[in-house]
Enzyme design. Sequence first.
Site, PDB file in Angstrom:
ATOM      1  N   SER A 112       0.849  -1.196   0.000  1.00  0.00           N
ATOM      2  CA  SER A 112       0.000   0.000   0.000  1.00  0.00           C
ATOM      3  C   SER A 112       0.878   1.238   0.000  1.00  0.00           C
ATOM      4  O   SER A 112       2.022   1.220   0.465  1.00  0.00           O
ATOM      5  CB  SER A 112      -0.888   0.025   1.245  1.00  0.00           C
ATOM      6  OG  SER A 112      -1.570   1.266   1.356  1.00  0.00           O
ATOM      7  N   TYR A 169      -2.322   0.313  10.368  1.00  0.00           N
ATOM      8  CA  TYR A 169      -2.220  -0.192   8.999  1.00  0.00           C
ATOM      9  C   TYR A 169      -0.850   0.082   8.366  1.00  0.00           C
ATOM     10  O   TYR A 169      -0.263  -0.828   7.754  1.00  0.00           O
ATOM     11  CB  TYR A 169      -3.344   0.417   8.173  1.00  0.00           C
ATOM     12  CG  TYR A 169      -3.538  -0.159   6.799  1.00  0.00           C
ATOM     13  CD1 TYR A 169      -4.118  -1.416   6.613  1.00  0.00           C
ATOM     14  CD2 TYR A 169      -3.179   0.567   5.665  1.00  0.00           C
ATOM     15  CE1 TYR A 169      -4.329  -1.925   5.339  1.00  0.00           C
ATOM     16  CE2 TYR A 169      -3.385   0.057   4.392  1.00  0.00           C
ATOM     17  CZ  TYR A 169      -3.956  -1.190   4.236  1.00  0.00           C
ATOM     18  OH  TYR A 169      -4.161  -1.689   2.975  1.00  0.00           O
TER      19      TYR A 169
END
Length: 270
Positions: free
Chosen positions: A155, A168
């Site tokens: 990501s 995250y």
Amino acid sequence: MNASAYDFTATGQPRLQGKRALITGAGSGIGSAIAELFAREGADLVLLDLTAAPAKAVGERLMETTGRRVMAVGADVSSSTQVDAAFAEALDAFGGLDILINCAGVNVFGDPLQTSEQDWRRCLDTNLTGAWHCIRAALPSMLAASYGHIVNIASVHGHKIIPGAFPYPVAKHGLIGLTRSLGIEYAARGIRVNSISPGLIMTPAAERYFQSCPDPEAERRHQAELLPCKRIGRPEEVAYAALFLAGDEARFINATDVLIDGGRSQIYHD
């Protein structure tokens, strides 16, 4: 297959003809887009999702439209026992794996001091440890064949920090580190490990976020305006990057990460 044996000239054949690929998180979003593209390019597929039903629905559609062999399995990637059982089933059915795409993931965003131990573990266990479980299960057969391409879906959070998104980014930074470490560890044994870092992509999870906003369309326009290209990315655009990295055209690309974020991460501020 050694590097000198591969013919890089156009053959007219699908780019993954004869390859066997296992894709996690294959029931929707980026995972299902990768599955669809890989099937069109000639790969036989094992589609893994938390439960088999979403992957089975994708697989049935792909078998009908492409004629490829597709099997669906259900497993929680955070469980090494479930992963090992799913991979044993896949390897028994397919006789080996040439490609592994780690796409399974979960969004866990919050304030660090309000993040529970359960949420911390859920984030790390799925987004980082889950990828390791799958790689560890795939490596023996790949090493036996001296051939394997692994692509981890990381990501943009693994490159830039957005306040309020903890933990995250911790998991995605770790996934990029795992990619680089294993890519170097097994490079001389015919295994490549790379990752892709998508930015904002119009997945079901992104759509759920927009729908949770007071004015979904206004938020959608706002997010698009933040991007240099003034539009939100699409799952198939990530899939094409995965196709390249998973194919023999990218045989000299290893232990690296490819950003797919429309250039957003290169902006200092706006």
